[in-house]
Each structure stands twice: as C-alpha cells, then as structure tokens.
Scaffold this motif. Structure first.
Motif, short mmCIF file in Angstrom:
data_model
loop_
_atom_site.label_atom_id
_atom_site.label_comp_id
_atom_site.label_asym_id
_atom_site.label_seq_id
_atom_site.Cartn_x
_atom_site.Cartn_y
_atom_site.Cartn_z
N GLU A 75 0.88 -1.17 0.00
CA GLU A 75 0.00 0.00 0.00
C GLU A 75 0.91 1.21 0.00
OE1 GLU A 75 -3.24 1.42 -0.75
OE2 GLU A 75 -3.83 -0.34 0.40
N SER A 76 1.50 1.50 -1.17
CA SER A 76 2.56 2.51 -1.23
C SER A 76 2.62 3.18 -2.60
CB SER A 76 3.92 1.85 -0.94
OG SER A 76 4.99 2.73 -1.20
N PRO A 77 2.82 4.52 -2.62
CA PRO A 77 3.00 5.23 -3.88
C PRO A 77 4.44 5.19 -4.38
CG PRO A 77 3.03 6.80 -2.10
CD PRO A 77 2.79 5.45 -1.47
N GLY A 78 5.31 4.55 -3.63
CA GLY A 78 6.72 4.49 -4.02
C GLY A 78 7.62 5.01 -2.93
N GLY A 79 8.81 5.41 -3.31
CA GLY A 79 9.75 5.90 -2.32
C GLY A 79 11.14 6.06 -2.89
N GLY A 80 12.13 6.00 -2.03
CA GLY A 80 13.51 6.20 -2.44
C GLY A 80 13.98 5.14 -3.41
N VAL A 81 14.91 5.53 -4.28
CA VAL A 81 15.44 4.61 -5.28
C VAL A 81 16.14 3.44 -4.60
CG1 VAL A 81 17.16 4.36 -7.13
CG2 VAL A 81 15.68 6.38 -7.05
N GLY A 82 17.05 3.73 -3.68
CA GLY A 82 17.80 2.68 -3.02
C GLY A 82 16.91 1.74 -2.23
N ALA A 83 15.94 2.29 -1.50
CA ALA A 83 15.05 1.45 -0.68
C ALA A 83 14.22 0.52 -1.56
CB ALA A 83 14.13 2.33 0.16
N SER A 84 13.71 1.01 -2.67
CA SER A 84 12.91 0.19 -3.57
C SER A 84 13.75 -0.95 -4.15
CB SER A 84 12.34 1.04 -4.71
OG SER A 84 11.55 2.11 -4.22
N GLN A 85 14.99 -0.63 -4.51
CA GLN A 85 15.86 -1.65 -5.08
C GLN A 85 16.27 -2.69 -4.04
OE1 GLN A 85 19.00 0.76 -6.82
NE2 GLN A 85 17.95 0.82 -8.80
N GLU A 86 16.47 -2.25 -2.81
CA GLU A 86 16.83 -3.19 -1.75
C GLU A 86 15.72 -4.21 -1.51
OE1 GLU A 86 19.77 -1.93 1.61
OE2 GLU A 86 18.18 -0.41 1.49
N VAL A 87 14.48 -3.73 -1.45
CA VAL A 87 13.36 -4.64 -1.22
C VAL A 87 13.17 -5.57 -2.41
CG1 VAL A 87 10.89 -4.81 -0.80
CG2 VAL A 87 12.21 -3.05 0.36
N TYR A 88 13.30 -5.04 -3.61
CA TYR A 88 13.20 -5.87 -4.82
C TYR A 88 14.18 -7.03 -4.75
CZ TYR A 88 13.89 -7.32 -9.70
OH TYR A 88 14.03 -8.06 -10.85
N ARG A 89 15.41 -6.72 -4.40
CA ARG A 89 16.45 -7.75 -4.35
C ARG A 89 16.12 -8.82 -3.31
NH1 ARG A 89 21.64 -8.10 -6.15
NH2 ARG A 89 23.11 -9.37 -4.96
N TYR A 107 5.58 -0.61 -6.78
CA TYR A 107 5.50 -1.70 -7.74
C TYR A 107 6.87 -2.34 -7.93
CZ TYR A 107 4.88 -4.44 -11.92
OH TYR A 107 4.86 -5.50 -12.81
N TYR A 108 7.90 -1.51 -8.04
CA TYR A 108 9.27 -2.00 -8.22
C TYR A 108 9.61 -3.03 -7.14
CZ TYR A 108 14.31 -1.38 -9.38
OH TYR A 108 15.61 -1.55 -9.77
N ALA A 109 9.33 -2.69 -5.89
CA ALA A 109 9.69 -3.55 -4.77
C ALA A 109 9.06 -4.93 -4.89
CB ALA A 109 9.27 -2.90 -3.45
N ALA A 110 7.86 -5.00 -5.49
CA ALA A 110 7.12 -6.27 -5.55
C ALA A 110 7.30 -6.99 -6.88
CB ALA A 110 5.63 -6.00 -5.31
N ALA A 111 7.99 -6.39 -7.82
CA ALA A 111 8.03 -6.94 -9.18
C ALA A 111 8.69 -8.31 -9.25
CB ALA A 111 8.75 -5.96 -10.11
N ALA A 112 9.51 -8.65 -8.26
CA ALA A 112 10.19 -9.95 -8.28
C ALA A 112 9.39 -11.04 -7.59
CB ALA A 112 11.57 -9.82 -7.61
N ALA A 113 8.18 -10.74 -7.15
CA ALA A 113 7.36 -11.73 -6.46
C ALA A 113 7.00 -12.88 -7.39
CB ALA A 113 6.09 -11.08 -5.91
N THR A 114 6.72 -14.03 -6.81
CA THR A 114 6.33 -15.20 -7.58
C THR A 114 5.03 -14.96 -8.33
OG1 THR A 114 7.29 -16.52 -5.78
CG2 THR A 114 5.98 -17.69 -7.43
N TYR A 115 4.12 -14.24 -7.68
CA TYR A 115 2.78 -14.02 -8.23
C TYR A 115 2.27 -12.69 -7.69
CZ TYR A 115 -1.73 -15.81 -10.07
OH TYR A 115 -2.86 -16.04 -10.81
#
Length: 294
Positions: A77-91, A115-123
C-alpha cells in the motif's frame, strides 16, 4: 522473630509479584508457540512512502529462514519511495522467491517504487482499481531564489568541483547541471525497466513501451502482464496457500513491527507518518514515486 519477618516478607512478595507475573504471562502467552506446524504464511507489509527498507528486509529474511513458514504474502500500500530502498526490497523479494513462494497483494495503490519492490514476487494480485505502474523516476529540487531575494538572504558556496552543489536552492540549475541530472535519472530509469522486465519475465522493450510514468489500473496492468490476477488480500492468501502446498487452514503470521522509540511515544503513529512524509522528500529528492499533484 526472624520467622515472622520472613513470613511477612514472603506474603508481601506473593501479593505484589503474582499479579505482575500473571499480567506478564497474559500479555506474552499469545506470542508463545507451544506447537509449530508447517502451515504458516508470513505477511510482510509495505505501507506509505518506502524510505527505510530495513524492517521489510529483516522480515523477509526471518520468514525465509523459518522452516514453518511455507509461503509469504507481501502486502503493498505505497505510492513508491527512495530509489535505493525500492531496489533493496526488490532484491530481497527476489532472493526469497527463489526459496519460497512470495505472493504480492496490491491494495489501493502500489505504484512506482511500490511496484518496483514487488516486481520480483512469484505471483502478483491487484484489485481492478488499484493504482499501479508509474514506472519512472522523479526528482524534486526546490528553487527558493525568489524567496531569498525578498528576505535578503544570501549564501556563499565554496566547492571543490563544478557539480558539488547541484540542487542548491538559492539559485537555478545551470544547463550542464540539468544535463547531468537528466543523465542520472535516465540511468535509474533504465535500472527500473531492467529489473521489472526480469522480475516479470518480459522483454525490456515491453516494459519500456509503458515506462513513461503512466498510472495504470489493476485491470489494465493485468492486460499488460504487470500483474498475474485480480483479487483482494484473501485471494493472495489462498494463492500463497496453493503455491506453498499447505493442507488445511493456513496460519497467518505477521512480521513484528519494530518500536521507533521516543518519537513514536511523542507523536504517535499518525504524527510519525506525517513527519516522514514531510522530511523524506527533503532527505531523498530522487525517487520512484507516483505524483498526482499536491
């Protein structure tokens, strides 16, 4: 005499300590797990602007190592955030999905860095009206020169290089500074496109075609293969149960929320959230974030 004093002391200790011990056990007993079964689904939440990734990373890591957690639900439930934080969660989501199913559940908004943070999810499951997509990078750099001129405020800048004070609010950007920042933004944009394409198993060209910052509904995102299905949180739980091979009713285990110390006591959860929203753009001006206006 000594026996009387000892007896009195024991009575006082009993009267004082037993109620406290009972209260302590009553508060902690629900957290104690006398028997564990491998029927658990870990729930990790991303709420609001994503600026500090550490709580999410710790929760993902803890659930990944827990043999009784068979799958995870990542509630966004997020509009986004910092570049580094989003990439860390994605990884970390990607690392976790390689060992256990991770089902992302989108609420009202899961856009840009969310969306970036969740893009690596299985589903990924979204509501039909979820605001998502917004694949792009934005930088907010205030120019307060007009205000400073009115109040007679001046700064003297001593710097070691041409670009050391890029974003100085006391003056406009030069053409060279604008070109440098644009190059940096484009590089981050390319990282966004690459990771989403990899996470969603699509080609970079497919993602690039819709990576102009446009906002998508969950229904449109499904058409574009940015999400896998439409549904709510319970649908995500059911999918996690299926992918995790859980028989019977699963048990949801929510990540523990870390205390935030004195500020939380003084401001409360709502006040702390407002403070984060005020300070975060100042401390982290370049971000993956959905901006619909102020």
């Amino acid at each position: 005499m000594f026996k009387k004093i000892l007896k009195l002391f024991l009575m006082i200790a009993f009267v004082v300590l037993v109620p406290f011990a009972g209260l302590y056990l009553w508060l902690l007993a629900p957290q104690w797990e006398w028997t564990k079964e491998p029927n658990r689904i870990g729930v990790v939440e991303i709420q609001g602007l994503l600026s500090d990734a550490r709580p999410v990373l710790e929760s993902l890591s803890d659930f990944r190592r827990d043999p009784y957690v068979r799958a995870l639900v990542l509630r966004v439930e997020s509009p986004g955030g910092g570049v580094g934080a989003s990439q860390e969660v994605y990884r970390e989501v990607r690392r976790t999905a390689m060992e256990k199913p991770v089902v992302a559940s989108f609420g009202g908004i899961a856009a840009s860095g969310g969306y970036y943070a969740a893009a690596a999810a299985t589903y990924i499951i979204a509501n039909p009206g979820t605001l998502t997509g917004s694949i792009g990078v934005v930088a907010h750099l205030p120019n307060l020169q007009g205000l400073f001129d009115k109040v007679g405020y001046r700064t003297v800048t001593i710097k070691s290089g041409q670009f050391k004070d890029v974003g100085n609010p006391g003056r406009p950007l030069t053409d060279d500074e604008m070109a440098l920042l644009q190059e940096t933004i484009e590089g981050m944009h390319g990282q966004f496109i690459r990771d989403v394409a990899e996470g969603r198993r699509l080609s970079p060209d497919q993602i690039r075609a819709i990576s102009d910052g446009r906002v998508l509904s969950g229904e449109k995102a499904l058409d574009l293969k940015l999400v896998d299905a439409l549904g709510n949180f319970q649908d995500a739980v059911n999918k996690a149960k299926e992918l995790g091979g859980i028989a019977g009713e699963p048990r949801l285990v929510y990540a523990e929320k870390k205390r935030r110390g004195l500020l939380r006591l003084l401001l409360g959860a709502t006040g702390l959230k407002v403070l984060d929203q005020v300070l975060d753009p100042v401390l982290c001006p370049v971000r993956y974030e959905l901006v619909l206006g102020h």
